[in-house]
Design an enzyme around this catalytic site. Structure first.
Site, mmCIF file in Angstrom:
data_model
loop_
_atom_site.group_PDB
_atom_site.id
_atom_site.type_symbol
_atom_site.label_atom_id
_atom_site.label_comp_id
_atom_site.label_asym_id
_atom_site.label_seq_id
_atom_site.Cartn_x
_atom_site.Cartn_y
_atom_site.Cartn_z
ATOM 1 N N GLY A 73 0.842 -1.206 0.000
ATOM 2 C CA GLY A 73 0.000 0.000 0.000
ATOM 3 C C GLY A 73 0.871 1.247 0.000
ATOM 4 O O GLY A 73 0.642 2.199 -0.763
ATOM 5 N N HIS A 74 1.914 1.243 0.846
ATOM 6 C CA HIS A 74 2.850 2.376 0.857
ATOM 7 C C HIS A 74 3.561 2.470 -0.496
ATOM 8 O O HIS A 74 3.796 3.572 -1.000
ATOM 9 C CB HIS A 74 3.909 2.182 1.950
ATOM 10 C CG HIS A 74 3.370 2.165 3.354
ATOM 11 N ND1 HIS A 74 3.379 1.042 4.133
ATOM 12 C CD2 HIS A 74 2.826 3.151 4.118
ATOM 13 C CE1 HIS A 74 2.865 1.312 5.328
ATOM 14 N NE2 HIS A 74 2.520 2.588 5.340
ATOM 15 N N GLN B 146 0.349 10.936 18.157
ATOM 16 C CA GLN B 146 -0.941 10.527 17.605
ATOM 17 C C GLN B 146 -1.451 9.224 18.218
ATOM 18 O O GLN B 146 -2.473 8.703 17.796
ATOM 19 C CB GLN B 146 -0.865 10.419 16.078
ATOM 20 C CG GLN B 146 -0.039 9.260 15.556
ATOM 21 C CD GLN B 146 0.159 9.364 14.049
ATOM 22 O OE1 GLN B 146 0.827 10.268 13.546
ATOM 23 N NE2 GLN B 146 -0.446 8.455 13.312
ATOM 24 N N LYS C 299 -7.223 4.914 2.294
ATOM 25 C CA LYS C 299 -7.426 3.943 3.380
ATOM 26 C C LYS C 299 -7.719 4.696 4.694
ATOM 27 O O LYS C 299 -8.542 4.292 5.492
ATOM 28 C CB LYS C 299 -6.166 3.089 3.496
ATOM 29 C CG LYS C 299 -5.860 2.502 4.841
ATOM 30 C CD LYS C 299 -6.464 1.145 4.957
ATOM 31 C CE LYS C 299 -6.071 0.404 6.204
ATOM 32 N NZ LYS C 299 -5.666 1.175 7.356
ATOM 33 N N GLN D 214 -8.326 11.028 7.773
ATOM 34 C CA GLN D 214 -7.017 11.689 7.851
ATOM 35 C C GLN D 214 -6.756 12.511 6.575
ATOM 36 O O GLN D 214 -6.301 13.653 6.639
ATOM 37 C CB GLN D 214 -5.935 10.624 8.019
ATOM 38 C CG GLN D 214 -4.519 11.123 7.837
ATOM 39 C CD GLN D 214 -3.493 10.045 8.137
ATOM 40 O OE1 GLN D 214 -3.224 9.776 9.295
ATOM 41 N NE2 GLN D 214 -2.930 9.433 7.116
ATOM 42 N N SER E 73 -2.373 -3.222 5.512
ATOM 43 C CA SER E 73 -2.121 -2.364 6.666
ATOM 44 C C SER E 73 -0.967 -2.930 7.490
ATOM 45 O O SER E 73 -0.816 -4.152 7.602
ATOM 46 C CB SER E 73 -3.386 -2.298 7.542
ATOM 47 O OG SER E 73 -3.063 -1.805 8.824
ATOM 48 N N SER E 74 -0.185 -2.034 8.074
ATOM 49 C CA SER E 74 0.910 -2.474 8.943
ATOM 50 C C SER E 74 0.363 -3.277 10.122
ATOM 51 O O SER E 74 1.053 -4.121 10.676
ATOM 52 C CB SER E 74 1.688 -1.267 9.470
ATOM 53 O OG SER E 74 2.065 -0.434 8.411
ATOM 54 N N ARG E 75 -0.879 -2.971 10.518
ATOM 55 C CA ARG E 75 -1.455 -3.642 11.691
ATOM 56 C C ARG E 75 -1.979 -5.040 11.371
ATOM 57 O O ARG E 75 -2.296 -5.792 12.289
ATOM 58 C CB ARG E 75 -2.559 -2.775 12.313
ATOM 59 C CG ARG E 75 -2.002 -1.530 13.013
ATOM 60 C CD ARG E 75 -3.060 -0.758 13.778
ATOM 61 N NE ARG E 75 -2.500 0.231 14.665
ATOM 62 C CZ ARG E 75 -2.418 1.539 14.399
ATOM 63 N NH1 ARG E 75 -2.861 2.013 13.244
ATOM 64 N NH2 ARG E 75 -1.890 2.376 15.283
HETATM 65 P P1 AMP Z 1 0.871 4.701 7.833
HETATM 66 O O1 AMP Z 1 2.285 4.224 7.699
HETATM 67 O O2 AMP Z 1 -0.071 3.607 8.233
HETATM 68 O O3 AMP Z 1 0.747 5.951 8.644
HETATM 69 O O4 AMP Z 1 0.420 5.090 6.364
HETATM 70 C C1 AMP Z 1 1.136 5.996 5.579
HETATM 71 C C2 AMP Z 1 0.336 6.339 4.354
HETATM 72 O O5 AMP Z 1 0.074 5.166 3.597
HETATM 73 C C3 AMP Z 1 -1.030 6.958 4.665
HETATM 74 O O6 AMP Z 1 -1.291 8.025 3.754
HETATM 75 C C4 AMP Z 1 -1.969 5.820 4.470
HETATM 76 O O7 AMP Z 1 -3.284 6.222 4.120
HETATM 77 C C5 AMP Z 1 -1.314 5.094 3.311
HETATM 78 N N1 AMP Z 1 -1.749 3.700 3.251
HETATM 79 C C6 AMP Z 1 -1.700 2.787 4.262
HETATM 80 N N2 AMP Z 1 -2.244 1.622 3.844
HETATM 81 C C7 AMP Z 1 -2.655 1.810 2.562
HETATM 82 C C8 AMP Z 1 -3.296 0.991 1.593
HETATM 83 N N3 AMP Z 1 -3.644 -0.267 1.856
HETATM 84 N N4 AMP Z 1 -3.562 1.525 0.365
HETATM 85 C C9 AMP Z 1 -3.218 2.806 0.092
HETATM 86 N N5 AMP Z 1 -2.606 3.629 0.968
HETATM 87 C C10 AMP Z 1 -2.328 3.149 2.182
#
Ligand code: AMP
Length: 284
Positions: A33-34, A58, A146, A150, A182-184
């Site tokens: 996703g990233h 956060q 996603k 935000q 997702s990282s989670r």
């Molecule tokens: P995070 O590392 O979770 O804070 O995410 C960093 C960025 O990646 C944020 O803009 C998220 O919305 C985006 N992001 C996370 N997961 C996805 C995904 N599955 N598809 C698209 N963008 C994502």
């Protein structure tokens, strides 16, 4: 690829970049996703800067800040492959110093959905993104749909504070069974991971209901569909804890009594140790 750990290092390298700079802020534990965000950056800008920073402000006191996955080595390899020129990887002391004097307060849309169950979360996001914009000086910043709430808050923040940054959105990238990357997701056991796909299934059901109601020209109360979706989730994942399932206006995030064309379904569901969020457009 250069890795900057301090604001001074980052500013020095940044000054040398000529042309449009796209910025992808992340908390690391990078996944496809990233990568999609980074690919997009490469298409629309001359340079890519990625930040990796697990932002303490956060996270609430009982949240997963200390447990949040940190995979520095793999993250840097992914950034390199994606063609990032700079990775900004500061620690919390570098960003906040020894005290955080300036705090943020955001109106209205930070108190609903994730903001309601995570008080202070979006204030923390606005704070760190403002600091990052002020140090990275990007022309374009890329965020994923996603985290739709935000994304909306980032648009308002940029407009309100007159950051000379264009916010660019990228649709959610999903696993083959529909679960949003997702990282989670790595918190989930194999069993929980399988069941978590129901979140996408239920969102698709809500979308079908919305399409059908438009076709039938029937005014359906949004609450009815939300309740149906909640029952479906509890049937599919009996151990789940629903934080919220809500249908709201795509642009204003306001609630409508009846389903309208410009709406989106939002979900936050606890599955085992993971709080999973997702959303889907129901019309235009
Ligand atoms: P995070 O590392 O979770 O804070 O995410 C960093 C960025 O990646 C944020 O803009 C998220 O919305 C985006 N992001 C996370 N997961 C996805 C995904 N599955 N598809 C698209 N963008 C994502």
């Amino acid at each position: 690829m250069l890795v900057a750990k301090t604001v001074a290092e980052l500013r020095k390298i940044r000054r040398e970049l000529i042309g449009k700079v796209a910025f992808v802020p992340t908390m690391g534990a990078l996944h496809d996703g990233h990568l999609r965000l980074m690919e997009e950056a490469k298409k629309i800008a001359d340079h890519l800067i990625v930040s990796i920073f697990v932002n303490p402000t956060q996270f609430g006191p009982n949240e997963d800040y200390s447990k949040y996955p940190r995979t520095e080595k793999e993250d840097l390899e992914m950034c390199e492959k994606a063609g990032a020129e700079i990775v900004f990887m500061p620690d919390a002391k570098e960003i906040y110093g020894s005290e955080t004097f300036v705090k943020f307060r955001i109106d209205k849309i930070s108190n609903i959905l994730c903001g309601a169950s995570r008080p202070g979360h979006f204030e923390g996001v606005a704070q760190v993104v403002s600091i990052l914009f002020n140090t990275v000086h990007p022309d374009i910043a890329i965020f994923g749909e996603k985290d739709y709430q935000q994304l909306m808050i980032m648009r308002k923040l940029t407009e309100n504070l007159h950051f000379p940054v264009k916010i660019h959105a990228v649709p959610t990238l999903r696993e083959p069974d529909g679960l949003a990357k997702s990282s989670r997701n790595r918190y989930l056991s194999p069993e929980e991971r399988k069941k978590a796909a129901s979140i996408f299934k239920v969102m698709k059901y809500v979308k079908q209901r919305a399409e059908q109601s438009r076709f039938d020209r029937m005014a359906i109360p949004t609450e009815n569909i939300e309740n149906e979706a909640k029952s479906m989730i509890m049937k599919e994942i009996p151990e789940a804890k629903i934080d919220y399932i809500e249908i709201r206006h795509t642009d204003t995030l306001e609630k409508n009594q009846f389903l309208i064309n410009k709406s989106r379904v939002f979900m936050a569901i606890h599955v085992g140790p993971a709080r999973l969020i997702d959303n889907m457009p129901l019309g235009d």
